[in-house]
Design an enzyme around this catalytic site. Structure first.
Site, PDB file in Angstrom:
ATOM      1  N   HIS A 136      31.495  37.602   5.019  1.00 14.41           N
ATOM      2  CA  HIS A 136      30.688  38.778   4.665  1.00 14.41           C
ATOM      3  C   HIS A 136      31.424  40.059   5.043  1.00 14.41           C
ATOM      4  O   HIS A 136      32.063  40.141   6.089  1.00 14.41           O
ATOM      5  CB  HIS A 136      29.326  38.745   5.360  1.00 14.41           C
ATOM      6  CG  HIS A 136      28.317  39.620   4.684  1.00 14.41           C
ATOM      7  ND1 HIS A 136      28.333  40.999   4.791  1.00 14.41           N
ATOM      8  CD2 HIS A 136      27.276  39.316   3.858  1.00 14.41           C
ATOM      9  CE1 HIS A 136      27.345  41.504   4.080  1.00 14.41           C
ATOM     10  NE2 HIS A 136      26.686  40.503   3.509  1.00 14.41           N
ATOM     11  N   HIS A 137      31.312  41.057   4.173  1.00 20.17           N
ATOM     12  CA  HIS A 137      32.029  42.318   4.380  1.00 20.17           C
ATOM     13  C   HIS A 137      31.570  43.051   5.632  1.00 20.17           C
ATOM     14  O   HIS A 137      32.302  43.887   6.178  1.00 20.17           O
ATOM     15  CB  HIS A 137      31.841  43.215   3.151  1.00 20.17           C
ATOM     16  CG  HIS A 137      33.014  44.098   2.862  1.00 20.17           C
ATOM     17  ND1 HIS A 137      33.822  44.621   3.850  1.00 20.17           N
ATOM     18  CD2 HIS A 137      33.526  44.566   1.687  1.00 20.17           C
ATOM     19  CE1 HIS A 137      34.766  45.369   3.299  1.00 20.17           C
ATOM     20  NE2 HIS A 137      34.614  45.341   2.003  1.00 20.17           N
ATOM     21  N   CYS A 138      30.371  42.744   6.139  1.00 15.64           N
ATOM     22  CA  CYS A 138      29.925  43.416   7.369  1.00 15.64           C
ATOM     23  C   CYS A 138      30.751  42.963   8.569  1.00 15.64           C
ATOM     24  O   CYS A 138      30.755  43.630   9.612  1.00 15.64           O
ATOM     25  CB  CYS A 138      28.441  43.164   7.620  1.00 15.64           C
ATOM     26  SG  CYS A 138      28.043  41.488   8.187  1.00 15.64           S
TER      27      CYS A 138
END
Length: 474
Positions: A136-138
């Site tokens: 996930h990009h987070c």
């Protein structure tokens, strides 16, 4: 417990704003066989995967976003929830592989578990198999993701192009503002530390803020490339020899990133013409992420990027002129302070109580976005070919998510002797994604062949460091 920064959390909020969006970044490693048994894969990669702390942690959120999400250890962690297997349909060629990859990347990661997956893909032609890794990009930006994935290889991170990047001036970790608590003394102290850290570039940053605000307030020319996205994706890949890219860099005095964006420009121009649309000067405003990660924080797992917002010159028909214009526009954007503005803005938002930034971001991500048409991000990869479990990785392919009315995006990755372009597109909006990939390859070949004729100067100086300058995007 570690809290997410405002930038990290914004990827969660952008994903929440659209049920058709999955904001996971990916990397596809195509590996020369024989494929291991699945239990052998679990045993072989398990220690490397579980050795990454973030891969053992889950998000803990707070009601109404009253505090920033936190990373906490997952007491119920099960490696087999994240290591999975799939197979491509016969004949197992690139078309079949990319169709499966697009399908797997469409699916959102389960927030009740650590936000990553690793898929073993079997059935490829020539006795090959593949690993698709989703994060996930987070969790991480492009450079941090590249470093994370390198840990899965037998070689580790020692041969990455990342070490050759000269970092953009940014806040050091000691000066980086931490998530503010509701203590006025803490807030004032952090504001003072941040103001001291960035004061040297404040004037240029203010100019950059004005540039960015102006860019985001002006809608791009409406084309079929922007608009709502569906829940389905397409994926295609362009591969070009690094020697051709380096030849263009040395011949014209430009960077690898300039060449990459020029080839994308030429292919987007062709795509617009195929759609019966007229390429214009405002057809293709592009978000270009730029790393602000210092070299002493290459292993930090988070997002540290700023951005540039140039128009790609799709109105120009000549590839060399496209290259000239791109270099001028990127040089201007960098000198205007756009990079510093993005970094300063992110730093400033970390000083504001999280509920304010979270609610604002949720509102903004639900508004129709009409200024940015595409995104192009360039990430340095391994300088030499790597191996996984003693088997050579013959291809390493990047995968970028799309969201917020952006229907296509291009992730660029250097791997050994190749520069690879991974194109993600909305299924309904880009049925010609394979033609777009082929257009990138043709554009680089044309630029390389044009170097045979002594080029005119495109910059004040043609000096290029040995091996050509590396892009600094994330």
């Amino acid at each position: 417990m570690e809290h997410l920064s405002t930038l990290d959390a914004s990827f969660l909020q952008a994903e929440d704003a659209d049920p058709h969006v999955s904001l996971a970044v990916g990397a596809l490693s195509v590996i020369s066989g024989p494929a291991p048994e699945f239990d052998e894969l679990v045993a072989g990669l398990g220690e490397r995967l579980t050795g990454i702390p973030r891969f053992n942690q889950v998000l803990h959120t707070h009601p109404l976003d009253l505090a920033a999400p936190e990373w906490v250890d997952d007491d119920a962690f099960d490696l087999r929830h994240h290591l999975r297997r799939a197979a491509v349909l016969s004949p197992g060629d690139d078309t079949a592989l990319f169709r499966l990859v697009a399908t797997l990347m469409e699916r959102r990661l389960d927030r009740d578990h650590p936000l990553w997956e690793c898929w073993m893909i079997e059935g490829l032609e020539n006795g090959q198999w593949a690993l698709l890794t989703k994060i996930h990009h987070c969790i991480a930006d492009g450079i941090a993701t590249s470093q994370l994935l390198a840990r899965l290889s037998d070689e580790g991170t020692r041969d990455s192009f990342v070490s050759k990047i000269h970092p953009t001036p940014a806040l050091s970790d000691s000066d980086r503002p931490q998530r503010s608590v509701l203590d006025p003394r803490h807030w004032i102290d952090q504001m003072w530390r941040t103001s001291v850290a960035v004061s040297g570039g404040a004037a240029r940053a203010i100019e950059g803020v004005l540039e960015l605000v102006g860019a985001l307030s002006r809608p791009a020319q409406s084309t079929g490339l922007n608009g709502p996205v569906t829940g389905m994706r397409r994926y295609a890949v362009a591969r070009v020899p690094m020697k051709d890219v380096t030849k263009v860099c040395k011949g014209y005095g430009v960077t690898i990133n300039d060449v990459a964006l020029a080839s994308i420009t030429d292919s987007y121009r062709a795509a617009l013409i195929r759609r019966g649309e007229r390429p214009g000067a405002r057809s293709l405003r592009t978000l270009v992420p730029v790393s602000v990660r210092p070299t002493d924080a290459l292993d930090a797992v988070d997002n540290r990027v700023s951005l540039l917002l140039p128009y790609l010159p799709v109105e120009e028909s000549d590839p060399v002129e496209q290259l000239r214009v791109i270099q001028r526009r990127l040089t201007k954007a960098k000198s205007s302070g756009q990079r510093e503005a993005g970094s300063l803005t992110v730093a400033a938002t970390n000083l504001i109580p999280f509920p304010v930034t979270a609610w604002t971001m949720r509102a903004l991500t639900r508004l129709p976005q009409r200024s940015v048409v595409t995104v192009a991000t360039n990430v340095p990869g391994p300088q030499k070919r790597i191996s996984i479990m003693g088997r050579p990785v013959v291809q390493l392919l990047p995968i970028l998510p799309i969201a917020l009315q952006v229907r296509t995006g291009v992730a660029i990755l250097s791997y050994a002797d190749d520069l690879v372009f991974g194109i993600t597109a909305d299924f309904d909006a880009a049925s010609d994604v394979s033609e777009f990939a082929a257009g990138i390859e043709r554009a680089v070949a044309r630029l390389a062949s044009s170097v045979a004729v002594p080029p005119k100067s495109v910059t004040r100086s043609k000096r290029v460091p040995k091996g050509a300058r590396l892009a600094r995007d994330a």
